[in-house]
Design a protein around this motif. Sequence first.
Motif, PDB file in Angstrom:
ATOM      1  N   LEU A  32       0.845  -1.190   0.000  1.00 21.59           N
ATOM      2  CA  LEU A  32       0.000   0.000   0.000  1.00 21.59           C
ATOM      3  C   LEU A  32       0.884   1.246   0.000  1.00 21.59           C
ATOM      4  O   LEU A  32       1.945   1.258   0.616  1.00 21.59           O
ATOM      5  N   ASN A  33       0.412   2.288  -0.682  1.00 22.43           N
ATOM      6  CA  ASN A  33       1.122   3.566  -0.657  1.00 22.43           C
ATOM      7  C   ASN A  33       0.637   4.445   0.487  1.00 22.43           C
ATOM      8  O   ASN A  33       1.433   5.159   1.094  1.00 22.43           O
ATOM      9  N   ALA A  34      -0.660   4.420   0.739  1.00 21.10           N
ATOM     10  CA  ALA A  34      -1.187   5.261   1.811  1.00 21.10           C
ATOM     11  C   ALA A  34      -2.556   4.766   2.254  1.00 21.10           C
ATOM     12  O   ALA A  34      -3.279   4.114   1.494  1.00 21.10           O
ATOM     13  N   VAL A  35      -2.878   5.063   3.499  1.00 20.19           N
ATOM     14  CA  VAL A  35      -4.207   4.814   4.045  1.00 20.19           C
ATOM     15  C   VAL A  35      -4.783   6.174   4.419  1.00 20.19           C
ATOM     16  O   VAL A  35      -4.171   6.925   5.183  1.00 20.19           O
ATOM     17  N   ILE A  36      -5.911   6.503   3.824  1.00 18.06           N
ATOM     18  CA  ILE A  36      -6.516   7.816   4.021  1.00 18.06           C
ATOM     19  C   ILE A  36      -7.638   7.692   5.050  1.00 18.06           C
ATOM     20  O   ILE A  36      -8.582   6.915   4.861  1.00 18.06           O
ATOM     21  N   GLN A  37      -7.523   8.446   6.113  1.00 14.38           N
ATOM     22  CA  GLN A  37      -8.574   8.456   7.138  1.00 14.38           C
ATOM     23  C   GLN A  37      -9.441   9.698   6.951  1.00 14.38           C
ATOM     24  O   GLN A  37      -8.938  10.818   6.981  1.00 14.38           O
ATOM     25  N   LEU A  38     -10.738   9.496   6.747  1.00  7.68           N
ATOM     26  CA  LEU A  38     -11.668  10.628   6.675  1.00  7.68           C
ATOM     27  C   LEU A  38     -12.189  10.868   8.080  1.00  7.68           C
ATOM     28  O   LEU A  38     -12.860  10.024   8.669  1.00  7.68           O
ATOM     29  N   GLN A  39     -11.887  12.040   8.606  1.00  6.32           N
ATOM     30  CA  GLN A  39     -12.248  12.335   9.988  1.00  6.32           C
ATOM     31  C   GLN A  39     -13.513  13.198  10.039  1.00  6.32           C
ATOM     32  O   GLN A  39     -13.563  14.255   9.423  1.00  6.32           O
ATOM     33  N   VAL A  40     -14.521  12.712  10.749  1.00 10.70           N
ATOM     34  CA  VAL A  40     -15.763  13.483  10.916  1.00 10.70           C
ATOM     35  C   VAL A  40     -16.293  13.259  12.334  1.00 10.70           C
ATOM     36  O   VAL A  40     -16.039  12.220  12.936  1.00 10.70           O
ATOM     37  N   SER A  41     -17.043  14.245  12.834  1.00  8.65           N
ATOM     38  CA  SER A  41     -17.575  14.103  14.188  1.00  8.65           C
ATOM     39  C   SER A  41     -18.755  13.131  14.174  1.00  8.65           C
ATOM     40  O   SER A  41     -19.370  12.887  13.129  1.00  8.65           O
ATOM     41  N   GLU A  42     -19.085  12.588  15.344  1.00  7.87           N
ATOM     42  CA  GLU A  42     -20.165  11.613  15.429  1.00  7.87           C
ATOM     43  C   GLU A  42     -21.514  12.208  15.014  1.00  7.87           C
ATOM     44  O   GLU A  42     -22.323  11.542  14.379  1.00  7.87           O
ATOM     45  N   ASP A  43     -21.743  13.484  15.346  1.00  8.98           N
ATOM     46  CA  ASP A  43     -23.001  14.138  14.970  1.00  8.98           C
ATOM     47  C   ASP A  43     -23.186  14.141  13.460  1.00  8.98           C
ATOM     48  O   ASP A  43     -24.256  13.839  12.939  1.00  8.98           O
ATOM     49  N   VAL A  44     -22.121  14.477  12.742  1.00 10.95           N
ATOM     50  CA  VAL A  44     -22.190  14.546  11.284  1.00 10.95           C
ATOM     51  C   VAL A  44     -22.468  13.156  10.716  1.00 10.95           C
ATOM     52  O   VAL A  44     -23.287  12.981   9.813  1.00 10.95           O
ATOM     53  N   VAL A  45     -21.817  12.163  11.285  1.00  8.08           N
ATOM     54  CA  VAL A  45     -21.974  10.786  10.824  1.00  8.08           C
ATOM     55  C   VAL A  45     -23.424  10.321  10.942  1.00  8.08           C
ATOM     56  O   VAL A  45     -24.005   9.802   9.985  1.00  8.08           O
TER      57      VAL A  45
END
Length: 184
Positions: free
Chosen positions: A108-121
């Motif tokens: 793998l070249n990279a692992v991208i983490q999408l960060q969002v708050s629980e409310d938005v989710v």
Amino acid sequence: MTRLVLVGPPGAGKGTQAVALSEKLRIPHISTGDLFRAHVGEQTPLGQEAKRYLDSGELVPDSVTNEMVRERLAEPDAKVGFLLDGFPRNTKQADVLGEILGEVDTELNAVIQLQVSEDVVVERLLSRGRSDDTEEVIRRRQQIYVSETAPLLEYYADILVTVDGVGSVDEISARVLEALRDRT
Ligand code: AMP
């Protein structure tokens, strides 16, 4: 930067972002959730086995999932790279992915983490209207994310790229592309 994994809690916008990124990077978008839903829709034996897990928000057993991914990654379009969405979901699957890639001398070249708050989710999931988006199943999927999937952030610490997942689709993909550029 063509062999990528996207991680984030259910509702982080992984699917939408994966479509945008795979177009921009010209690599196939491989979503295990989409693959499972296609099998369920076509009522294949794999789909019949997977259905109850999807309906309850549980993970489909690793043996079934890993084999499906192994076959998908062996297809010709994945030779140039891929963006995995929804896989790996736990560290055992991550080990298997490492083995699959190692067999053809890649990683793998990279692992991208999408960060969002629980409310938005929660807000995003409730407006999505998928058949497994009932409140109970949403809650179960979030629990599984925390206990099974979040440990991947540590597992992939060396290649992890964390991006703010709140904004328009274009804003977020621009952030991801910039973060990937900074890594090369
Ligand atoms: P998703 O479309 O990524 O939200 O996935 C929908 C459902 O498919 C999940 O709740 C699981 O039941 C199943 N699923 C997707 N990816 C995996 C995976 N890597 N391992 C096990 N189950 C999965």
